[in-house]
Design an enzyme around this catalytic site. Structure first.
Site, short mmCIF file in Angstrom:
data_model
loop_
_atom_site.label_atom_id
_atom_site.label_comp_id
_atom_site.label_asym_id
_atom_site.label_seq_id
_atom_site.Cartn_x
_atom_site.Cartn_y
_atom_site.Cartn_z
N LYS A 163 -35.42 95.91 -62.04
CA LYS A 163 -34.15 95.25 -61.74
C LYS A 163 -33.25 95.33 -62.97
CE LYS A 163 -35.86 93.64 -57.79
NZ LYS A 163 -35.37 94.01 -56.45
N HIS A 206 -41.79 102.14 -48.52
CA HIS A 206 -40.94 100.95 -48.40
C HIS A 206 -40.43 100.85 -46.97
CE1 HIS A 206 -37.86 97.94 -49.12
NE2 HIS A 206 -38.40 97.73 -50.30
N HIS A 218 -45.01 97.88 -47.77
CA HIS A 218 -44.60 96.49 -47.94
C HIS A 218 -44.91 95.70 -46.67
CE1 HIS A 218 -42.09 96.88 -51.72
NE2 HIS A 218 -42.49 98.12 -51.45
#
Length: 485
Positions: free
Chosen positions: A175, A294, A327
Site C-alpha cells: 500500500k 485475486h 482470496h
C-alpha cells in the site's frame, strides 16, 4: 411415455407456445452420476407457479426456447434437455424457492469453465418471468472434473517448493495500492520480506500504469526477493500481477517472471476471464510458477442474496480452471464473509471430498477425485489482534495477508512484518500446546508482546479497530421461528 417427459419429436411438430413444465419439469427423474446438478434460488414474477419457473430455468439454460421449433425433431430432446427435478421452499421467504436442475454432461465442452458458465448462468438470468435468480451451488460430476487440470501445483507441492510447514503462510499487500514508483514499491517489498513475511503482493488493480510500468515493477520486486532471501535464509515471493488488457500481454508478463526466477505470479480471474485464467494456469504448471488468484469483481456477482451466483460456485470454478491461492474473505476483517458459509467454501477449495452440509451452505456432495487443492487467502482489514481467530478459523493450509496491518505499523514496514510473524508463531505454538485460540487468543498475544516490542507497538495501535457489520450473505432460517426464540 408420460406427458411430463414427452419429446416434441415423439408427438410430431406442432407450432406454437406451450408451458415449459410440460417438457422440463420432471420430479420423477433420478439423477445420474454423470449429471451436473445445480441449485438455483428462484424468485418468480407474481402469478408464475414454482413448477413453471423451475422448468423455465432448466429449459432456458439448456435446450429450450420460448416457442416450439421444428428442428427439435432432428435430435433427441430427452437426451440433451436440462430437467428441473426438485423444488423446495426457502425458509422464511414467501416468494422464493430452491429449484434443482440436472444437466446431461454432453451439453458441455470438456475442460471449459467458460462453456459451462455460458450455459448454466447465461441468458436465463435475464428471463422476464423471473424477478431474480441466484445459482447457489453446483455438483460437478467426477467424469467432468477429470477433464480439468485444476491448480498448477496444489497445496503440498507449494509447501515443498517453499520449504514451509506446520503454519499458515504470511503475506502483505503493498500500500498505497496505486501511485508508488517501481523502486519505492520494491523497497517496501524488501522491508516486509526481510521482517519475516513469506510473500508480498501486488494489489488487484496494479497492472502497468504510467506511474509504474510492469517490467520495472517486476525487476525491482525480484531484487527485493533475492536480497531478502539472502538475509533471512528463507524462500520468499511476491505475487507479480500478470493481468493485462489482452492474453498476449498477460503471457508475456508471465514469461518474464519465469525468466527472473521468481516463484509466483498473480491473476485477477474474474476481470481477466476464465479462458485467460486457464491458459495462464497451464503455463504456470508447465514452467514451475505458483499462481495466486485475486477475486476482484466477485461481490458484483455474489453479494446479493437473491440474484447472481454464490461465491462457492466461483470457488469451485476456480479450482477447475486453475489457481494455487484464492482470496476467500476473513470472517473477522473488513470484507463480507459469514463464518459457516466461509468455512464451507474453504473446504470446497482444499479438501478432496466434501459431504453435503446445508448448515454450511453446501447443497451437494462434491468429489474432486484428487484434483489439487487451493490455499484460501484471508485478506482485508486484519491486524495482529485477529491472528488467533484467523489461525483457529483457517488452520495451517491458508495464507494470512496483512496489508495495512503490516505497512501501518508506527515503526515502519519491517517492524510491522516482525509483529505479524511473532503473533503467528505465538498462536501456532499455543495451539500446538493445546491452548484454545478462540477463548485465550488475546491473552496469547499479550504474552507474546513481552518479548517483542514490535508486536507490543502494533497491539497498541490497533486495539480498538473492529469491523462489526452484519453479513449480507447468511444461511437461510425461518424468520418467524427466529422471532419466537
Amino acid at each position: 411415455m408420460s406427458p411430463q417427459t414427452e419429446t416434441k419429436a415423439s408427438v410430431g411438430f406442432k407450432a406454437g407456445v406451450k408451458d415449459y413444465k410440460l417438457t422440463y419439469y420432471t420430479p420423477e427423474y433420478e439423477t445420474k452420476d454423470t449429471d451436473i446438478l445445480a441449485a438455483f434460488r428462484v424468485t418468480p414474477q407474481p402469478g408464475v407457479p414454482p413448477e413453471e419457473a423451475g422448468a423455465a430455468v432448466a429449459a432456458e439454460s439448456s435446450t429450450g426456447t420460448w416457442t416450439t421449433v421444428w428442428t427439435d425433431g432432428l435430435t433427441s430432446l430427452d437426451r440433451y434437455k436440462g430437467r428441473c427435478y426438485g423444488l423446495e421452499p426457502v425458509p422464511g421467504e414467501d416468494n422464493q424457492f430452491i429449484a434443482y436442475v440436472a444437466y446431461p454432461l454432453d451439453l458441455f465442452e470438456e475442460g471449459s469453465v467458460t462453456n459451462m458458465f455460458t450455459s448454466i448462468v447465461g441468458n436465463v438470468f435475464g428471463f422476464k418471468a423471473l424477478r431474480a435468480l441466484r445459482l447457489e451451488d453446483l455438483r460437478i460430476p467426477t467424469a467432468y472434473v477429470k477433464t480439468f487440470d485444476g491448480p498448477p501445483h496444489g497445496i503440498q507441492v507449494e509447501r515443498d517448493k517453499l520449504n514451509k510447514y506446520g503454519r499458515p503462510l504470511l503475506g502483505c499487500t503493498i500500500k498505497p495500492k496505486l501511485g508508488l514508483s517501481a523502486k519505492n514499491y520494491g523497497r517496501a517489498c524488501y522491508e516486509c520480506l526481510r521482517g519475516g513475511l513469506d510473500f508480498t503482493k501486488d494489489d488487484e488493480n496494479v497492472n502497468s500504469q504510467p506511474f509504474m510500468r510492469w517490467r520495472d515493477r517486476f525487476l525491482f520486486c525480484a531484487e527485493a526477493i533475492y536480497k531478502a532471501q539472502a538475509e533471512t535464509g528463507e524462500i520468499k515471493g511476491h505475487y507479480l500481477n500478470a493481468t493485462a488488457g489482452n492474453c498476449e500481454d498477460m503471457m508475456k508478463r508471465a514469461v518474464f517472471a519465469r525468466e527472473l526466477g521468481v516463484p509466483i505470479v498473480m491473476h485477477d480471474y474474474l476481470t481477466g476471464g476464465f479462458t485467460a485464467n486457464t491458459s495462464l494456469s497451464q503455463y504456470c504448471r508447465d514452467n514451475g510458477l505458483l499462481l495466486h488468484i485475486h477475486r476482484a469483481m466477485h461481490a458484483v456477482i455474489d453479494r446479493q442474496k437473491n440474484h447472481g451466483m454464490h461465491f462457492r460456485v466461483l470457488a469451485k470454478a476456480l479450482r477447475m480452471s486453475g489457481g494455487d491461492h484464492i482470496h476467500s474473505g476473513t470472517v473477522v476483517g473488513k470484507l463480507e464473509g459469514e463464518r459457516e458459509i466461509t468455512l464451507g467454501f474453504v473446504d470446497l477449495l482444499r479438501d478432496d471430498f466434501i459431504e453435503k452440509d446445508r448448515s454450511r451452505g453446501i447443497y451437494f456432495t462434491q468429489d474432486w477425485v484428487s484434483l489439487p487443492g487451493v490455499l484460501p487467502v484471508a485478506s482485508g482489514g486484519i491486524h495482529v489482534w485477529h491472528m488467533p481467530a484467523l489461525t483457529e478459523i483457517f488452520g495451517d493450509d491458508s495464507v494470512l495477508q496483512f496489508g495495512g496491518g503490516t505497512l501501518g505499523h508506527p515503526w515502519g514496514n519491517a517492524p510491522g512484518a516482525v509483529a505479524n510473524r511473532v503473533a503467528l508463531e505465538a498462536c501456532v505454538q499455543a495451539r500446538n500446546e493445546g491452548r484454545d485460540l478462540a477463548t485465550e487468543g488475546n491473552e496469547i498475544i499479550r504474552e507474546a508482546t513481552k518479548w517483542s516490542p514490535e508486536l507490543a507497538a502494533a497491539c497498541e495501535v490497533w486495539k480498538e479497530i473492529k469491523f462489526e457489520f452484519q453479513a449480507m450473505d447468511t444461511l437461510d432460517t425461518d424468520k418467524d421461528k427466529d422471532k419466537k426464540r
